[in-house]
Design a protein around this motif. Structure first.
Motif, PDB file in Angstrom:
ATOM      1  N   ARG A   1       0.805  -1.148   0.079  1.00  0.00           N
ATOM      2  CA  ARG A   1       0.041  -0.058  -0.007  1.00  0.00           C
ATOM      3  C   ARG A   1       0.884   1.023  -0.027  1.00  0.00           C
ATOM      4  N   GLN A   2       1.999   1.251   0.691  1.00  0.00           N
ATOM      5  CA  GLN A   2       2.822   2.272   0.852  1.00  0.00           C
ATOM      6  C   GLN A   2       3.501   2.454  -0.433  1.00  0.00           C
TER       7      GLN A   2
ATOM      8  N   ILE B   1       2.392   1.891  -3.422  1.00  0.00           N
ATOM      9  CA  ILE B   1       1.415   2.241  -4.460  1.00  0.00           C
ATOM     10  C   ILE B   1       1.096   3.948  -4.083  1.00  0.00           C
ATOM     11  N   TRP B   2       0.918   4.047  -3.033  1.00  0.00           N
ATOM     12  CA  TRP B   2       0.575   5.443  -2.427  1.00  0.00           C
ATOM     13  C   TRP B   2       1.960   6.310  -3.129  1.00  0.00           C
TER      14      TRP B   2
ATOM     15  N   GLY C   1       3.962   5.839  -5.479  1.00  0.00           N
ATOM     16  CA  GLY C   1       3.971   5.694  -6.959  1.00  0.00           C
ATOM     17  C   GLY C   1       2.947   6.648  -7.246  1.00  0.00           C
ATOM     18  N   VAL C   2       1.843   6.506  -6.760  1.00  0.00           N
ATOM     19  CA  VAL C   2       0.889   7.580  -7.206  1.00  0.00           C
ATOM     20  C   VAL C   2       1.181   9.140  -6.902  1.00  0.00           C
ATOM     21  N   LEU C   3       1.835   9.491  -5.616  1.00  0.00           N
ATOM     22  CA  LEU C   3       2.583  10.795  -5.675  1.00  0.00           C
ATOM     23  C   LEU C   3       3.433  11.125  -6.459  1.00  0.00           C
TER      24      LEU C   3
ATOM     25  N   ILE D   1       3.716  10.183  -9.498  1.00  0.00           N
ATOM     26  CA  ILE D   1       3.209  10.255 -10.775  1.00  0.00           C
ATOM     27  C   ILE D   1       2.593  11.848 -10.658  1.00  0.00           C
ATOM     28  N   VAL D   2       1.585  12.211  -9.585  1.00  0.00           N
ATOM     29  CA  VAL D   2       1.182  13.260  -9.674  1.00  0.00           C
ATOM     30  C   VAL D   2       2.281  14.507  -9.492  1.00  0.00           C
TER      31      VAL D   2
END
Length: 100
Positions: free
Chosen positions: A12-13, A15-16, A18-20, A22-23
């Motif tokens: 989960r960490q 994934i977050w 990675g999302v961060l 990308i953003v």
């Protein structure tokens, strides 16, 4: 069981994270990103400086135009210096300096 929870938490960490990432990349480098914004601000400053220079040049040219339109002595000076003109019956002497 504890390892599964740690593994899920770690996943989960990641994934977050990675999302961060990308953003943040999108914000920094997108068409309206901070990099583009900085470039536009720099261009704006350059253009404003150019505008100030052109406005100063315009004032100089307007002053010169007024001088040409209203000052016959200035017109005569330009005619004599730039175009080598002379009045009728006037003799012009040219001084040639020798090289030392």
């Amino acid at each position: 069981m504890l390892q599964d929870l740690n593994r899920k938490k770690r996943t989960r960490q990641l994934i977050w994270l990675g999302v961060l990432i990308i953003v943040l990349l999108f914000i920094a480098s997108g068409p309206r990103g901070t990099v583009q914004l900085v470039n536009f601000m720099s261009q704006k400053q350059d253009l404003e400086g150019e505008i100030r220079g052109l406005e100063a040049k315009k004032k100089e040219l307007e002053a010169l135009k007024e001088k040409i339109e209203k000052d016959p002595d200035y017109i005569e000076k330009i005619a004599r210096e730039k175009y080598k003109m002379r009045k009728k019956g006037e003799k012009v002497y040219q001084v040639i300096e020798e090289d030392k």
